[in-house]
Structure formats: C-alpha cells, structure tokens
Design a protein around this motif. Structure first.
Motif, PDB file in Angstrom:
ATOM      1  N   SER A  69      30.000  -2.667 -24.487  1.00 35.73           N
ATOM      2  CA  SER A  69      28.562  -2.688 -24.644  1.00 35.73           C
ATOM      3  C   SER A  69      27.859  -3.015 -23.303  1.00 35.73           C
ATOM      4  O   SER A  69      28.443  -3.382 -22.301  1.00 35.73           O
ATOM      5  CB  SER A  69      28.234  -4.005 -25.755  1.00 35.73           C
ATOM      6  N   GLU A  70      26.708  -3.163 -23.457  1.00 37.68           N
ATOM      7  CA  GLU A  70      25.788  -3.507 -22.611  1.00 37.68           C
ATOM      8  C   GLU A  70      25.922  -4.826 -22.026  1.00 37.68           C
ATOM      9  O   GLU A  70      25.871  -5.441 -20.750  1.00 37.68           O
ATOM     10  CB  GLU A  70      24.094  -3.179 -22.575  1.00 37.68           C
ATOM     11  N   LYS A  71      26.078  -5.758 -23.035  1.00 36.71           N
ATOM     12  CA  LYS A  71      26.457  -7.235 -22.748  1.00 36.71           C
ATOM     13  C   LYS A  71      27.913  -7.379 -21.940  1.00 36.71           C
ATOM     14  O   LYS A  71      28.020  -8.164 -21.055  1.00 36.71           O
ATOM     15  CB  LYS A  71      26.598  -7.817 -24.157  1.00 36.71           C
ATOM     16  N   TRP A  90      29.169  -5.086 -20.128  1.00 40.62           N
ATOM     17  CA  TRP A  90      29.310  -4.602 -18.788  1.00 40.62           C
ATOM     18  C   TRP A  90      28.578  -5.484 -17.829  1.00 40.62           C
ATOM     19  O   TRP A  90      28.702  -5.674 -16.771  1.00 40.62           O
ATOM     20  CB  TRP A  90      28.604  -3.138 -18.933  1.00 40.62           C
ATOM     21  N   GLN A  91      27.524  -6.118 -18.632  1.00 44.36           N
ATOM     22  CA  GLN A  91      26.843  -7.159 -17.558  1.00 44.36           C
ATOM     23  C   GLN A  91      27.782  -8.124 -17.080  1.00 44.36           C
ATOM     24  O   GLN A  91      27.668  -8.886 -15.908  1.00 44.36           O
ATOM     25  CB  GLN A  91      25.739  -7.610 -18.376  1.00 44.36           C
ATOM     26  N   GLN A  92      28.618  -8.911 -17.944  1.00 43.80           N
ATOM     27  CA  GLN A  92      29.365  -9.820 -17.716  1.00 43.80           C
ATOM     28  C   GLN A  92      30.490  -9.303 -16.463  1.00 43.80           C
ATOM     29  O   GLN A  92      30.652  -9.928 -15.429  1.00 43.80           O
ATOM     30  CB  GLN A  92      30.146 -10.365 -18.891  1.00 43.80           C
ATOM     31  N   LEU A  93      31.042  -8.242 -16.561  1.00 51.34           N
ATOM     32  CA  LEU A  93      31.766  -7.490 -15.654  1.00 51.34           C
ATOM     33  C   LEU A  93      31.458  -7.368 -14.543  1.00 51.34           C
ATOM     34  O   LEU A  93      31.774  -7.576 -13.460  1.00 51.34           O
ATOM     35  CB  LEU A  93      32.470  -6.168 -16.460  1.00 51.34           C
ATOM     36  N   GLN A  94      29.874  -6.720 -14.305  1.00 54.58           N
ATOM     37  CA  GLN A  94      29.409  -6.629 -13.198  1.00 54.58           C
ATOM     38  C   GLN A  94      28.997  -7.934 -12.574  1.00 54.58           C
ATOM     39  O   GLN A  94      29.275  -8.190 -11.247  1.00 54.58           O
ATOM     40  CB  GLN A  94      28.126  -5.695 -13.228  1.00 54.58           C
ATOM     41  N   ASP A  95      28.545  -8.877 -13.227  1.00 52.83           N
ATOM     42  CA  ASP A  95      28.427 -10.221 -12.586  1.00 52.83           C
ATOM     43  C   ASP A  95      29.797 -10.790 -11.865  1.00 52.83           C
ATOM     44  O   ASP A  95      29.584 -11.162 -10.635  1.00 52.83           O
ATOM     45  CB  ASP A  95      27.801 -11.077 -13.594  1.00 52.83           C
ATOM     46  N   ASP A  96      30.750 -10.474 -12.473  1.00 54.87           N
ATOM     47  CA  ASP A  96      32.009 -11.226 -12.101  1.00 54.87           C
ATOM     48  C   ASP A  96      32.662 -10.145 -10.922  1.00 54.87           C
ATOM     49  O   ASP A  96      32.900 -10.796  -9.910  1.00 54.87           O
ATOM     50  CB  ASP A  96      32.928 -11.124 -13.271  1.00 54.87           C
ATOM     51  N   ALA A  98      38.411  -9.865 -16.830  1.00 51.02           N
ATOM     52  CA  ALA A  98      38.732  -9.654 -18.312  1.00 51.02           C
ATOM     53  C   ALA A  98      37.319  -9.506 -18.824  1.00 51.02           C
ATOM     54  O   ALA A  98      36.153  -9.942 -18.392  1.00 51.02           O
ATOM     55  CB  ALA A  98      39.176 -11.020 -18.712  1.00 51.02           C
ATOM     56  N   ALA A  99      37.230  -8.439 -20.097  1.00 48.48           N
ATOM     57  CA  ALA A  99      36.110  -8.480 -20.917  1.00 48.48           C
ATOM     58  C   ALA A  99      36.194  -9.552 -21.868  1.00 48.48           C
ATOM     59  O   ALA A  99      36.669  -9.436 -22.984  1.00 48.48           O
ATOM     60  CB  ALA A  99      36.235  -7.062 -21.401  1.00 48.48           C
ATOM     61  N   ASP A 100      35.691 -10.702 -21.516  1.00 47.63           N
ATOM     62  CA  ASP A 100      36.230 -11.718 -22.390  1.00 47.63           C
ATOM     63  C   ASP A 100      35.186 -11.778 -23.604  1.00 47.63           C
ATOM     64  O   ASP A 100      35.503 -12.261 -24.751  1.00 47.63           O
ATOM     65  CB  ASP A 100      35.803 -13.251 -21.766  1.00 47.63           C
TER      66      ASP A 100
END
Length: 218
Positions: A100-102, A104-110, A86-88
């Motif tokens: 956004s970059e923020k 995508w960072q969350q998505l990549q970390d998950d 999920a793109a929370d």
C-alpha cells in the motif's frame, strides 16, 4: 574483471561501463544459470532468513524490498542484492500481499536512510508452510510493483528450509536454479540490522550462528 554493458545498449554493444570485479568470497547454492547470476550479501541473507523464521499467525508471513544494483554483460544479467528493508506494516500472506501507499512510504524512508545509493532490485516473501508455487497474487504483486529492469523475487519457506529466486520471463515468474551468497564488509546493512534488533549484535539475532561465518566477518 568483467565488461559490463548498460541495459539499453545490449543490442548496440559499443557503449560499455568500466569493468568491475565480481565478489571473490562466495558460496554457491544450487546450479548456475547462463542468463542470470544473482549474488546475495551474507548479512542480507541472514536478515531475510530471520524474517522468514519469525513466529506469525498461521498462514501469515513477511515481505521485504531488496536493494542493490544490476549490471549487464554481453551474455549475462548480474544482480547484486546488498540490502533488504522489511515491510513491517504489511500483513502479508500468499493470498494477500498489499504494498500500500503507507507501506511504500515506510520502505522509501528506510531506503533513503540506510541505502540511498542503491536501487530497488526486487522483493522478498517468506511464508511458513508455503509450497513454493507462484500464486496469482504473487504474480500480480510482482507485475504491479516490480515489473521491468530484471527485478527479482526471492521466496523462502523456513520450515523445510526451501528458497529460490524467480525472474519474470514469457509472462510468468520462472525459478532460477541457483544463486550465490557472498561475503564482504556491508556497513549499511549492518547498521539497519542493529537498529532493527534494538542494538543487539548481529550474531545474537541469528538462531544458529555459523562460527566460520562469524570468524570471517570479524
């Protein structure tokens, strides 16, 4: 067993992968398509349905990234959706989708935490009251972030219980007439769902539990 051909070898079919088995326990939704076969694992489907049904402000929705793998046969593209993230942090709407970059960072970390062995195979968007028509914003989002390599879009409108996959062909997103839900042990997706639901059981998070599906999972 199906003989699988790498994307880059589709014209020169001398190089092939090892044969692989298609899912055995499947439920078909809609019609089959000769060029694409899309398989969504049941826990992924359950999670995406719950995302689409979340109460949001009018006109707002939820987006997610789909993970899994893509295989090619001599005459077919097979897409297996094994995970969803999920793109929370995104405030999504049909007219405004910002990976956004923020975000995508969350998505990549998950992805690295839960689905490190899988690739991104597309994305999901669920919008209450949506007419399932591809907007210019949706098309632009797909081209900007998910173009190439047969990545898919999965749209869902929970009110009317409409859903459809789309693939990019001839400069437009084209609706695929049907897809498959398949059932298998999916530990990574189960772990992600439990963490997202704060350690509630997966069946507790479903609005209308399907007893047959629950028994099958057990």
């Amino acid at each position: 067993m199906i003989e699988v051909i790498y994307k880059e070898d589709k014209e020169d079919q001398e190089t092939v992968q090892e044969p692989f088995s298609m899912p055995r326990n499947v439920r078909q939704i809609g019609l089959t398509n000769g060029d694409y076969r899309i398989y969504v694992e049941d826990y992924v489907y359950t999670f995406l349905s719950s995302l689409a049904e979340e109460e949001k402000a009018e006109g707002r929705g939820m987006a997610a990234v789909l993970t899994g793998e893509i295989q090619w046969t001599a005459d077919m593209t097979c897409i297996f959706v094994k995970g969803a993230i999920a793109a929370d942090s995104m405030d999504a709407a049909a007219e405004h989708i910002d990976f956004s970059e923020k975000v995508w960072q969350q998505l990549q970390d998950d992805k690295e935490q839960y689905f490190p062995e899988q690739e991104i195979v597309g994305w999901f968007a669920g919008f209450p009251g949506f007419n399932m028509e591809i907007t210019e914003e949706i098309r632009k989002t797909h081209l900007d972030h998910f173009a190439g390599n047969d990545k898919v879009l999965f749209l869902m409108e929970p009110g009317e219980m409409e859903e459809a996959f789309y693939v990019y062909e001839n400069n437009q997103l084209v609706r695929v007439p049907g897809h498959f839900i398949y059932y298998e042990k999916n530990d990574p997706m189960q772990a992600y769902m439990i963490d997202m639901s704060e350690n509630k059981s997966i069946e507790e998070t479903e609005h209308v539990p399907d007893r047959a599906v629950i028994d099958f999972r057990r």
